[in-house]
Design an enzyme around this catalytic site. Sequence first.
Site, mmCIF file in Angstrom:
data_model
loop_
_atom_site.group_PDB
_atom_site.id
_atom_site.type_symbol
_atom_site.label_atom_id
_atom_site.label_comp_id
_atom_site.label_asym_id
_atom_site.label_seq_id
_atom_site.Cartn_x
_atom_site.Cartn_y
_atom_site.Cartn_z
ATOM 1 C CB CYS A 1 -0.763 -0.043 1.166
ATOM 2 S SG CYS A 1 -2.282 0.881 1.116
ATOM 3 C CG HIS B 1 -3.541 -3.540 3.060
ATOM 4 N ND1 HIS B 1 -2.483 -3.282 4.077
ATOM 5 C CD2 HIS B 1 -4.001 -2.558 2.638
ATOM 6 C CE1 HIS B 1 -2.634 -1.655 4.088
ATOM 7 N NE2 HIS B 1 -3.333 -1.469 3.331
ATOM 8 C CD GLU C 1 -1.452 -6.263 5.505
ATOM 9 O OE1 GLU C 1 -1.608 -4.867 5.857
ATOM 10 O OE2 GLU C 1 -0.847 -6.597 4.338
#
Length: 199
Positions: free
Chosen positions: A76, A178, A180
């Site tokens: 990001c 993202h 994650e």
Amino acid sequence: MKALVINYGVGNLYSISSALKRVGFEVTIDNKPRNDYDLIVFPGVGAFSAVAEFILRYRELFNDLRRSGTNFLGVCLGMQIMFEKGTEGKESNGLGWFKGIVDKINANVKLPHIGWDLVFEVKDSCELTYGLDKKYVYYVHSYVAYPTSGDYVYMKSQYGIEYPALVCDKNVVGTQFHPEKSSNTGKIFLENLKGWIKR
């Protein structure tokens, strides 16, 4: 395999650190770059101008590490800081590893863009993109990169406009999404990343 997550001094680094650990990385969080890691991670927290001030302190060291072959992942904002300039907060210089500027999404859409969107390949697949084409990933952002060349753009997404979702050049990779927070698709990407580092 060892990963160093750079701590800019803002934001929660737990999510990206945990995701890297789940695919087998040994993770250290520190605010100083070092050369004894397989991967250095620029996480997706903070504002471009604030992170640019931090990066400026270590610019030459980051550049030296890149030239020496250390692998980098930007997530990001961490991807955005790899471009030449950003306008968030105030116009600030990035690392300049990718040519282009980071600016607000130029479309009549609600910002910030938060949620799931498809990624799609725009170049012949590379090891990093295996299993990702037309899969959903998670975004939280109002700014995107406007590259001056598509040579290093491997995947895009669309939210009012098309924008780079995954960029790569030699030992540097960045994702606007993202990983994650992207569930199984994010895990696939991070597994791909491990293979890419071993190449």
